[in-house]
Scaffold this active site. Structure first.
Site, PDB file in Angstrom:
ATOM      1  N   SER A  25      43.309  32.863  59.804  1.00  0.00           N
ATOM      2  CA  SER A  25      42.559  33.856  59.029  1.00  0.00           C
ATOM      3  C   SER A  25      42.352  35.142  59.819  1.00  0.00           C
ATOM      4  O   SER A  25      41.748  36.091  59.333  1.00  0.00           O
ATOM      5  CB  SER A  25      41.199  33.284  58.602  1.00  0.00           C
ATOM      6  OG  SER A  25      40.489  32.810  59.724  1.00  0.00           O
ATOM      7  N   ASN A 112      31.687  26.262  61.853  1.00  0.00           N
ATOM      8  CA  ASN A 112      31.188  26.204  60.471  1.00  0.00           C
ATOM      9  C   ASN A 112      29.883  26.994  60.297  1.00  0.00           C
ATOM     10  O   ASN A 112      29.724  27.737  59.333  1.00  0.00           O
ATOM     11  CB  ASN A 112      30.995  24.751  60.036  1.00  0.00           C
ATOM     12  CG  ASN A 112      32.311  23.984  60.050  1.00  0.00           C
ATOM     13  OD1 ASN A 112      33.369  24.596  60.205  1.00  0.00           O
ATOM     14  ND2 ASN A 112      32.248  22.673  59.903  1.00  0.00           N
ATOM     15  N   HIS A 158      29.418  52.345  17.389  1.00  0.00           N
ATOM     16  CA  HIS A 158      30.790  52.040  16.931  1.00  0.00           C
ATOM     17  C   HIS A 158      31.735  53.213  17.215  1.00  0.00           C
ATOM     18  O   HIS A 158      32.738  53.375  16.525  1.00  0.00           O
ATOM     19  CB  HIS A 158      30.839  51.719  15.437  1.00  0.00           C
ATOM     20  CG  HIS A 158      29.808  50.739  14.996  1.00  0.00           C
ATOM     21  ND1 HIS A 158      30.065  49.388  14.851  1.00  0.00           N
ATOM     22  CD2 HIS A 158      28.493  50.903  14.684  1.00  0.00           C
ATOM     23  CE1 HIS A 158      28.955  48.775  14.448  1.00  0.00           C
ATOM     24  NE2 HIS A 158      27.986  49.667  14.353  1.00  0.00           N
ATOM     25  N   SER A 279      50.967  65.876  35.523  1.00  0.00           N
ATOM     26  CA  SER A 279      52.087  65.058  35.072  1.00  0.00           C
ATOM     27  C   SER A 279      53.366  65.672  35.598  1.00  0.00           C
ATOM     28  O   SER A 279      53.489  66.900  35.681  1.00  0.00           O
ATOM     29  CB  SER A 279      52.109  65.021  33.548  1.00  0.00           C
ATOM     30  OG  SER A 279      53.404  64.704  33.088  1.00  0.00           O
ATOM     31  N   LYS A 285      49.282  68.824  31.431  1.00  0.00           N
ATOM     32  CA  LYS A 285      48.433  67.652  31.653  1.00  0.00           C
ATOM     33  C   LYS A 285      47.505  67.760  32.866  1.00  0.00           C
ATOM     34  O   LYS A 285      47.887  68.260  33.919  1.00  0.00           O
ATOM     35  CB  LYS A 285      49.305  66.396  31.831  1.00  0.00           C
ATOM     36  CG  LYS A 285      49.932  65.901  30.550  1.00  0.00           C
ATOM     37  CD  LYS A 285      48.931  65.414  29.512  1.00  0.00           C
ATOM     38  CE  LYS A 285      48.406  64.043  29.811  1.00  0.00           C
ATOM     39  NZ  LYS A 285      49.357  62.989  29.514  1.00  0.00           N
ATOM     40  N   GLU A 292      40.046  56.500  35.504  1.00  0.00           N
ATOM     41  CA  GLU A 292      40.994  55.467  35.051  1.00  0.00           C
ATOM     42  C   GLU A 292      41.153  54.369  36.099  1.00  0.00           C
ATOM     43  O   GLU A 292      41.167  53.183  35.792  1.00  0.00           O
ATOM     44  CB  GLU A 292      42.365  56.089  34.765  1.00  0.00           C
ATOM     45  CG  GLU A 292      42.399  56.931  33.507  1.00  0.00           C
ATOM     46  CD  GLU A 292      43.752  57.626  33.344  1.00  0.00           C
ATOM     47  OE1 GLU A 292      44.541  57.157  32.521  1.00  0.00           O
ATOM     48  OE2 GLU A 292      44.022  58.604  34.049  1.00  0.00           O
ATOM     49  N   GLN A 324      37.692  29.141  53.686  1.00  0.00           N
ATOM     50  CA  GLN A 324      38.265  30.292  54.384  1.00  0.00           C
ATOM     51  C   GLN A 324      38.775  31.330  53.369  1.00  0.00           C
ATOM     52  O   GLN A 324      38.903  32.510  53.678  1.00  0.00           O
ATOM     53  CB  GLN A 324      39.411  29.822  55.286  1.00  0.00           C
ATOM     54  CG  GLN A 324      40.055  30.907  56.088  1.00  0.00           C
ATOM     55  CD  GLN A 324      40.929  30.336  57.193  1.00  0.00           C
ATOM     56  OE1 GLN A 324      40.433  29.833  58.200  1.00  0.00           O
ATOM     57  NE2 GLN A 324      42.235  30.379  57.000  1.00  0.00           N
ATOM     58  N   LYS A 327      36.891  34.990  52.190  1.00  0.00           N
ATOM     59  CA  LYS A 327      36.803  36.308  52.821  1.00  0.00           C
ATOM     60  C   LYS A 327      37.564  37.416  52.110  1.00  0.00           C
ATOM     61  O   LYS A 327      37.021  38.501  51.890  1.00  0.00           O
ATOM     62  CB  LYS A 327      37.242  36.214  54.279  1.00  0.00           C
ATOM     63  CG  LYS A 327      36.152  35.607  55.128  1.00  0.00           C
ATOM     64  CD  LYS A 327      36.652  35.141  56.458  1.00  0.00           C
ATOM     65  CE  LYS A 327      35.906  33.906  56.877  1.00  0.00           C
ATOM     66  NZ  LYS A 327      36.058  32.735  55.982  1.00  0.00           N
TER      67      LYS A 327
HETATM   68  N1  ARG Z   1      38.281  30.491  59.928  1.00  0.00           N
HETATM   69  C1  ARG Z   1      37.366  29.547  59.375  1.00  0.00           C
HETATM   70  C2  ARG Z   1      36.817  30.054  58.036  1.00  0.00           C
HETATM   71  O1  ARG Z   1      36.928  31.185  57.820  1.00  0.00           O
HETATM   72  C3  ARG Z   1      36.231  29.330  60.296  1.00  0.00           C
HETATM   73  C4  ARG Z   1      35.571  28.003  60.141  1.00  0.00           C
HETATM   74  C5  ARG Z   1      36.520  26.951  60.523  1.00  0.00           C
HETATM   75  N2  ARG Z   1      35.959  25.675  60.643  1.00  0.00           N
HETATM   76  C6  ARG Z   1      36.736  24.601  60.738  1.00  0.00           C
HETATM   77  N3  ARG Z   1      36.141  23.479  60.844  1.00  0.00           N
HETATM   78  N4  ARG Z   1      38.036  24.665  60.701  1.00  0.00           N
HETATM   79  O2  ARG Z   1      36.303  29.358  57.225  1.00  0.00           O
END
Ligand code: ARG
Length: 458
Positions: A25, A112, A158, A279, A285, A292, A324, A327
């Site tokens: 990641s 974690n 409307h 345009s 234009k 938009e 993961q 993100k």
């Molecule tokens: N790169 C992981 C994530 O974004 C970090 C946590 C990873 N934890 C694990 N037990 N592999 O979630």
């Protein structure tokens, strides 16, 4: 080979190269570097204070992390896919540069709870930033509302002409919407601003940690109350993305109106050249690209919310690698909302208003018909009968290709004996607007008092 990995101990075979890339990641979570380092410094200080690791090690860790921060900011830090994510890239570099002490940093912590902390820290700052952009947009709307307080436009239902309103009243409707968006984000921030570190992998830790001390150092209002929930909760991100979706829906509706108002058929407003493009074939234009695109980008913000809801929907407690995937949609939502708000604020500030065109349109399409009915009600006719009488008058005007304002008193009286000479002054668009003098109505003094109230920050 497997010994390069921070978790390589129980492995004998190297990771497949493509698997390494697939599972990494770092490509997108490197943007959490600042939060990761800040969190690690707070964690190290806590470990030292609690006597879990020696104070000299804490000093070395902090110094080492500060150097890494400088390297990342100077662009000299070499991010490695093999080290998977931002957490292990930084930790591994720390150990390489300060040795033993660096290897003590991860005591009582897991990636974690570390990643949950980093995202919360990151999102917290971004929400504050986004709120500032909302404030700037609201300010731009208030400036336009003040400058165009008396500009009259047709109000629609409307998309058909309904009743005349003040343009400032229309703008103030968006102020209300964006104020709600801001309030939603303020509320969301309460759930983001909770400190998860100390959950460890899922169950807590065997070390005598001080979670409150970590929270204090990082300015968190509270700590999470359940270790499983701490590492498996992404509600706070979903909530933000839901709030962002509503906000984008507002921007998209506004975009749609700006696009419509910019057409040669309406010509109520003109966006400044900086927000439009031409345009390549049609020389006349001037396209409203910015609204938009904002309208278009609303789709990806909704999509991001759906993506994360779907990632989370069947996950057993606690952490799963699926998470993961939180993100990219989260970061994309932040970037999109921030960019859209920033550009909208500037665009509204520079928007030019064509008062005469709006005023002309406001008088067309029998926009004052409701006021004619209200006039008859004031003379004593029940509203339903008044509605019928005015309906007949409108039909007469359509058949004779005339506007309601062109009817003579004798013609008015064809539809009801209650009509008198005061009908003419009762149904000017100005009279219609100022007659709506109820809280929240479009009467000039009501709109002005709303602007004033918002200016006072209420
Ligand atoms: N790169 C992981 C994530 O974004 C970090 C946590 C990873 N934890 C694990 N037990 N592999 O979630």
């Amino acid at each position: 080979m497997s010994k390069d990995k921070l978790w390589g101990g129980r492995f004998t075979q190297p990771t497949d190269k493509f698997v390494e890339e697939f599972t990494a990641s770092i490509q997108f979570d490197k943007r959490l570097y600042h939060q990761d380092i800040r969190g690690s410094i707070a964690h190290a200080r806590m470990l030292g204070k609690q006597g879990i690791i020696p104070m000299e090690d804490v000093e070395a860790i902090i110094h080492g992390l500060q150097q890494i921060l400088q390297q990342i900011e100077a662009g000299t830090f070499d991010f490695s896919i093999a080290l998977e994510d931002i957490h292990m890239n930084i930790e591994s570099r720390l150990s390489a540069s300060i040795g033993e002490a660096g290897k003590r940093l991860h005591t009582g912590r897991s990636r974690n709870d570390q990643v949950a902390l980093d995202i919360r820290l990151y999102l917290r700052d971004e929400i504050v930033d986004i709120s500032t952009y909302i404030d700037l947009l609201i300010d731009a709307l208030l400036v336009q509302a003040e400058q165009n307080l008396d500009v009259i436009m047709p109000g629609f239902t409307h998309l058909q002409t309904a009743q005349p309103i003040l343009f400032s009243h229309h703008l103030m409707a968006y102020v209300e919407m964006f104020k709600r968006d801001r309030a939603r984000l303020d509320d969301c921030l309460k759930r983001v601003n909770v400190m998860p570190l100390g959950a460890g992998a899922l169950a807590g830790t065997t070390f005598p940690i001080d979670r409150e001390y970590v929270a204090e150092q990082l300015d968190f209002a509270a700590i999470t109350r359940n270790s499983l929930d701490s590492v498996s909760d992404r509600d706070f991100a979903l909530e933000f993305m839901a709030d962002a979706s509503i906000l984008m829906m507002h921007l998209s509706r506004f975009s749609e109106e700006l696009i419509l108002w910019s057409t040669s058929s309406f010509k109520f407003i003109e966006l400044s050249d900086g927000f439009c493009t031409g345009s390549s074939i049609m020389p006349q234009k001037k396209n409203p690209d910015v609204p938009e695109l904002v309208r278009g980008k609303t789709g990806r913000v909704y999509g991001n919310l759906m993506a994360l809801l779907t990632v989370m929907k069947s996950l057993p407690l606690a952490y799963n690698k699926d998470m993961q995937e939180d993100k990219e949609p989260l970061f994309d939502t932040i970037d999109t909302v921030k960019g859209s708000l920033k550009i909208f604020g500037d665009m509204i500030r520079e928007m030019r208003v064509y008062e005469a065109n709006m005023r002309r349109a406001a008088g067309q399409g029998f926009s004052t018909a409701t006021d004619v009915a209200d006039y008859l009600v004031r003379k004593g006719l029940p509203f339903r009968d008044a509605h019928e009488a005015v309906g007949n008058a409108v039909k007469y005007c359509i058949e004779n290709e005339m506007d309601i304002t062109e009817l003579s008193l004798a013609e008015w009286q064809l539809f009801s004996p209650y009509f008198d000479t005061d009908i003419f002054s009762a149904i000017t668009v100005e009279a219609c607007i100022n007659a709506r003098n109820v809280p929240g109505g479009t009467a000039r003094e009501r709109v002005w008092s709303e602007i004033t109230r918002c200016r006072e920050g209420k």
